[in-house]
Design a protein around this motif. Structure first.
Motif: not given
Length: 257
Positions: A225-249
């Motif tokens: 279900e977590a897929n429905n909350l994600i707005e984007y995935v960002d792979l640009r940063y070394n050894k980190h994966i950033y997630f964008g969620f609703a409400a710009d969090s």
């Protein structure tokens, strides 16, 4: 005298070759009474379109054909790598097509191309039945794309091909769900997939590492279900994966894979 004998030998050999060639052509014409041409191996176009391109639909013209003529005509088609042509005694000719291997569709200024595994752009023909390939959009180009001229020296096309090939190697299922790889005219690469709604900001460089990270993440999130909350995935940063969620969090965490 020796020279005369040598010349006479050459003349006799040339005459013999000519006679053999004449009879071989005569036998070919006699034996190849073609009544039917069948075609196999077509994946991207109908049999009728391939035969029409090669001017092989009208049986009235079969009397003028040989196997080599049929082969030459079929191999002139832009989708065909080579063709095997064989003859049966019942007047049936079988053509087995070996189409070029396509990995993606490239869109540039409303023009559509199929991209081969050798990065050759082949114009997408009307009536093409199979176009379920990832779409490459907005590549940075020095000029207009020329059909059949390799794009290996184009950095954006080569990078897109490297990413697509890497994902296909690591996870064919994930590859089959790639919708678009947007090269953004030399900017950060962004990918969209058919299984979820959010984009994946792939960035540039370290393609192999990012493919491994994202594949592990996708295997973990697949069906959740977590897929429905994600707005984007960002792979640009070394050894980190950033997630964008609703409400710009934004939530970031060090990848543990």
């Amino acid at each position: 005298m020796k020279n005369k004998g040598y010349i006479a030998g050459i003349v006799f050999l040339a005459l013999l070759i000519s006679i053999i060639g004449y009879f071989a052509a005569a036998l070919e014409k006699e034996n190849y009474k073609i009544d039917l041409i069948t075609l196999e191996g077509n994946n991207h176009l109908s049999k009728e379109k391939y035969l029409s391109f090669a001017n092989l639909l009208d049986r009235k013209n079969y009397g003028k054909l040989t196997l080599q003529v049929i082969k030459d005509r079929m191999e002139k088609h832009p989708y065909v790598k080579y063709a095997d042509v064989s003859f049966a005694n019942n007047g049936k000719v079988t053509v087995i097509l070996h189409e070029k291997k396509f990995d993606a569709v490239l869109i540039d200024n409303q023009k559509h191309f199929l991209i081969t595994d050798n990065l050759e752009p082949v114009p997408l023909l009307e009536g093409t039945e199979r176009v379920d390939y990832p779409v490459i959009t907005n590549p940075y180009l020095d000029g207009e794309i020329k059909p059949f001229i390799s794009l290996k020296k184009n950095n954006d096309i080569a990078t897109a091909s490297k990413i697509l090939s890497g994902i296909k190697l690591v996870n064919p299922e994930l590859y089959s769900n790639i919708s678009v790889i947007d090269m953004r005219n030399g900017g950060d690469v962004v990918m969209t997939f058919s299984l979820f709604d959010y984009p994946v900001v792939f960035g540039r460089r370290d393609e192999a590492r990012k493919i491994v990270y994202f594949n592990a993440l996708w295997n973990y999130l697949k069906g959740k279900e977590a897929n429905n909350l994600i707005e984007y995935v960002d792979l640009r940063y070394n050894k980190h994966i950033y997630f964008g969620f609703a409400a710009d969090s934004l939530i970031s965490g060090e990848d543990q894979t």
